[in-house]
Design a protein around this motif. Sequence first.
Motif: not given
Ligand code: DC
Length: 239
Positions: A41-47, A103-105, A107-112, A116-118, A136-141
């Motif tokens: 659950d990659s979103g959880a890592l950002y959270r 935490a979601g909020d 996470a979305s701030r640091i995910a920009r 941090v992504r690297d 599960d994520g946004r940039d897995m593929g």
């Molecule tokens: O899926 P989620 O709501 O748990 O994700 C939390 C935040 O992290 C969401 O703002 C998007 C971001 N995120 C991301 O940028 N890349 C990912 N692979 C997963 C989540």
Amino acid sequence: MSQTRQDAPPAPVLAVDGPSGAGKGTITRLLARRLGWHLLDSGALYRVLALAANRERVSLDDIDALAALAQKVRVRFVSDEAGGERIYLDGEVVTDEVRTERAGDAASRIARFQEVRDALVDLQRSFARPPGMVADGRDMGTRIFTDATLKVFLTATAEERARRRHKQLKEKGIDVSLAALSRDIAERDARDAQRAVAPLVPADDARVLDSTDMSIPQVVDRIVDWLSERIEIPPVGQA
Ligand code: DC
């Protein structure tokens, strides 16, 4: 967009990306259970990283400190008896804290931030272990698992995602207008797809699945069918 190549993962990977509310969390959990595979659950890592930053008093704008923290935190996911997942940060259970809107909020701030992504790339790849992994994520593929066995981009119309979110919130006793939710989701989609860093787009070789008119079991079955076109998978119940 740039797609970083990776060494072939040590196990088959099923990458599921898509916008919020498309049902990725539910679907990937069911897929992992059905296949007997690990789940990332990659979103959880950002959270969790955002939570760690909060605890260590690291500002959510301090890119270098966040990237350093990402190298340091120890995150573990453990399945619980109820089929859910317990999340550990440095040995402490943080599941509930990580699931809050706050935490979601954060996470979305640091995910920009690209840095941090690297800093989270290797950690995410380390979750790919035999017999296989659902990510599960946004940039897995597009970035993390460019050699995934199958890439799925799971989506649904903004209206349907708003409806699902509305139902979820209502079940929690939170009353918000469906129209407002719909508008928010459409705006967030536009922002996510257009942002400079890791925009939310399907990988070139992803199969797009629109779940608007599909039930959860139908979505799971469709993805398992697609996967079985690529690799041999055990029949239901024998995973
Ligand atoms: O899926 P989620 O709501 O748990 O994700 C939390 C935040 O992290 C969401 O703002 C998007 C971001 N995120 C991301 O940028 N890349 C990912 N692979 C997963 C989540």
